[in-house]
Motif scaffolding. Sequence first.
Motif, PDB file in Angstrom:
ATOM      1  N   CYS A 583     -10.678  21.374 -15.741  1.00  0.00           N
ATOM      2  CA  CYS A 583     -10.820  22.780 -16.126  1.00  0.00           C
ATOM      3  C   CYS A 583     -12.024  23.416 -15.403  1.00  0.00           C
ATOM      4  N   GLY A 584     -11.761  24.257 -14.387  1.00  0.00           N
ATOM      5  CA  GLY A 584     -12.824  24.926 -13.637  1.00  0.00           C
ATOM      6  C   GLY A 584     -13.354  24.091 -12.505  1.00  0.00           C
ATOM      7  N   ALA A 585     -13.191  22.764 -12.643  1.00  0.00           N
ATOM      8  CA  ALA A 585     -13.659  21.848 -11.602  1.00  0.00           C
ATOM      9  C   ALA A 585     -12.961  20.523 -11.776  1.00  0.00           C
ATOM     10  N   CYS A 586     -12.816  19.815 -10.656  1.00  0.00           N
ATOM     11  CA  CYS A 586     -12.162  18.507 -10.741  1.00  0.00           C
ATOM     12  C   CYS A 586     -12.944  17.601 -11.700  1.00  0.00           C
ATOM     13  N   GLY A 587     -12.228  16.913 -12.636  1.00  0.00           N
ATOM     14  CA  GLY A 587     -12.845  15.957 -13.552  1.00  0.00           C
ATOM     15  C   GLY A 587     -13.405  16.564 -14.820  1.00  0.00           C
ATOM     16  N   ASN A 588     -13.417  17.894 -14.959  1.00  0.00           N
ATOM     17  CA  ASN A 588     -13.944  18.535 -16.172  1.00  0.00           C
ATOM     18  C   ASN A 588     -12.815  18.597 -17.215  1.00  0.00           C
ATOM     19  N   ALA A 589     -12.721  17.516 -18.058  1.00  0.00           N
ATOM     20  CA  ALA A 589     -11.636  17.427 -19.048  1.00  0.00           C
ATOM     21  C   ALA A 589     -12.043  18.133 -20.343  1.00  0.00           C
ATOM     22  N   CYS A 590     -11.101  18.847 -20.965  1.00  0.00           N
ATOM     23  CA  CYS A 590     -11.345  19.533 -22.253  1.00  0.00           C
ATOM     24  C   CYS A 590     -11.100  18.557 -23.406  1.00  0.00           C
ATOM     25  N   SER A 591     -12.003  18.581 -24.413  1.00  0.00           N
ATOM     26  CA  SER A 591     -11.865  17.712 -25.598  1.00  0.00           C
ATOM     27  C   SER A 591     -11.598  18.587 -26.832  1.00  0.00           C
ATOM     28  N   ALA A 592     -11.241  17.935 -27.972  1.00  0.00           N
ATOM     29  CA  ALA A 592     -10.935  18.672 -29.213  1.00  0.00           C
ATOM     30  C   ALA A 592     -11.342  17.833 -30.419  1.00  0.00           C
ATOM     31  N   PRO A 593     -11.760  18.488 -31.545  1.00  0.00           N
ATOM     32  CA  PRO A 593     -12.117  17.745 -32.773  1.00  0.00           C
ATOM     33  C   PRO A 593     -10.851  17.289 -33.515  1.00  0.00           C
ATOM     34  N   SER A 594     -11.050  16.812 -34.786  1.00  0.00           N
ATOM     35  CA  SER A 594      -9.952  16.257 -35.597  1.00  0.00           C
ATOM     36  C   SER A 594      -8.862  17.292 -35.838  1.00  0.00           C
TER      37      SER A 594
END
Length: 812
Positions: A583-594
């Motif tokens: 997201c926005g750059a290679c390797g920038n993964a988005c995470s999420a809570p429970s």
Amino acid sequence: MLRSTWLVVIALAASAVGCLDASGLGAEPIDGGSLVDASGDGGGGCAGGGTKCGDLCVDTSRNPAHCGGCGIKCADGELCSAGTCSGFCKGGTTECNEECVDTDVDPANCGSCANKCAAGQVCLSGKCATTCGGGTKLCGTACVDTTSNRSHCGDCDAACPTGQVCVLGTCQISCGPGTLKCGTTCVDPSTSPAHCGGCSIPCPSGQVCSAGACQLSCVGGSTKCGTSCVDTRTNPAHCGGCGVVCPTGQVCSAGVCALACAGGSTKCGSACVDLTKDRANCGACGTACPTGQSCVSSACQLVCSGGSTKCGSACVDTTKDPANCGACGTACPAGQACVSGACQLVCTGGTTKCGTACVNLTKDPANCGACGAACTGGTVCSASTCQLTCTGGTTKCGSLCVDTTKDPANCGACGTTCTPGDVCSASTCQLTCTGGTTKCGSLCVDTTKDAANCGACGLACPSGQACVSGLCQVVCAGGTTKCGSACVDTTKDAANCGTCGNACTGGQVCVGSTCTTVCPGSTKLCSGTCVDSSSDKNNCGTCGNVCPAGQVCAGGVCGLVCGGGTTLCSGSCVTLASNPSHCGACGNACSAPSNAVGFCSASACGWACQANYADCDATATNGCEIDLRVDANNCGTCGTKCTAPANAVPTCAAKSCGFACTSDFGNCDGSATNGCEVDLRTDVAHCGACGSACSAPANSTATCAAKSCGFSCNADFGNCDSIASNGCESDLRVDAAHCGACGNGCTAPANASATCAAKTCGWACLSGFDDCDGVPTNGCEIDTRTDADHCGTCGNKCTGTEVCTAGVCGPP
């Protein structure tokens, strides 16, 4: 207290009886008897009580020469105690001068032997006193209990009529053993033609009553005399034949008037009886068998009649007793009743027999409203009608009951549909492959034809091969032809030019399926084939230069070229503006809570709650903490709090509010407005469960305690045999075996039968006997059938030379 009161009466009566000389002056009492009162007491009767034996008045309760009756002499060394010869004094009495006396009440032996009370005094609790105590009243010279004394019933000198006893100060009829009270009369139902076998059962004209049944003739060895069946072997009014009356002082023995009994019989009063089988004199004179028992071998025993059978200590009807069905000890299983001697399923409590089971037609889904009427299509039985009411953890969605834990059209909640290819598992949409496909990573593939997963996940076919029936095989595509184990373009393959095996020779190449020596255009001859080295990845730029996997040949150079605004990241072309892993750059993964999923938008990461979850506390650290499907405080939407009526707790299911009854309560009327209105622990109509009504046997009231049905006896009744099936069978007001309380059996003196009235024990004289002296301890001492001083009734004295026969004065 009652015993002591009677003994007071005896003692005072005894103290009042003095030996009178011929002039009527008093003399000292003589132990064992007194002279007959000749001073004008009625002509030869015993003053103040006692029994006339010859010319003496004696106390047959303690006189060893007349023990229990005139002429009954105790053996040497024996004492007379309570009218019975014995080697010792019984019932708390003391031996004084060879007699058994109660020193608590005897004025001649008050407190101790020979301690005589002064004239006018009585003996109370072993002490001489001038007044009566313990609720007794002075009548003449005696302290009496006017609540039970027949001669002073309710007040002094208020004597009860013959055949009646005094109960709580009121004269009442009390019938003896073998007799019944019919109206105001005691009758013998075994011989009475007007009450044969029971009250008001008259025999037809011309018939007699014998052995309790109307007969054309007498049975059992009895003889018809007038309208009655009598035993001429023992009846003194019909001795040996009808109307043959035995003289006064004689008895009827073996059909002959005699001075003594013969044939093994014993004289009891004025009759000869067989002590081995006489109910009124079983084993000994005056020992009457309780109601319902017979005398067998001198012992009272339960002898069953009326088709009943003796099982243990009770007479039972084996045709309907569930504890003894068909035979003693054959108990019916729980829930069955005994019908015609066989255990059968008899349904109660509003249930109906369907096949071999008792069912509730109002709620049984297999028998709804009628046996065999089964509910279908997910419906249940309510109020005898099949209705859609979901059970077993299912939820009503529209007109169907569905399992939201696995229904893909209603996954987790009604209307939540899984995307095609997903299934519903544990209320969540997941990728579960169907139609013969297999889950490999995040994809459903057909391993029978997927070249990357041929036969099994991860098993890739070599380049140029395809997957056929789960096996890698060379399958030519793009206009190529399989020649041997390879796919060739026969339009330009020099080894297979135009057709497999047609090889070009002499340095020729294949062009347009024809062997030729010149490659057209910009193509280049490589290994006998004309190729475009500017784009051929196997001959990129030059023959034999193969581009690495994942690269293409462009302008004769190998490389990865991303287009359309995509960027090369880790060997893949991705869109950085929306790819959650880059997201926005290679390797920038988005995470999420429970309970949330991450996303990428405008090259920036964010997260959103999964379906059916919400972030109600607006705190990112704990994510989407609320499950809107089941949270009673946030049901369907944040802040929607469920409430519950009485005796219930709020619930949330499929995002809809409801309630559940708390333990021990039930919503038995089906109305939500009054909640769980029934306490299942104590409600007799809903004991343990809605609709489970308690019932009660005879003379009792149904109860429910701790969710179990029972019963309690109504006032004045008792379950004295501890058998639930016949309820509270004993009427404590009148049952002589259980008078006032279970096990409190009443007793009676000689020639009398025990009675119970208003929960108080008493006794009544047997037919032909009467208590003319009013002294209970000697019982009904007068045989009014033969006693000339009390002929037919107390005080009715025959005149002149008349004798008393069958209770009637007449010539000798």
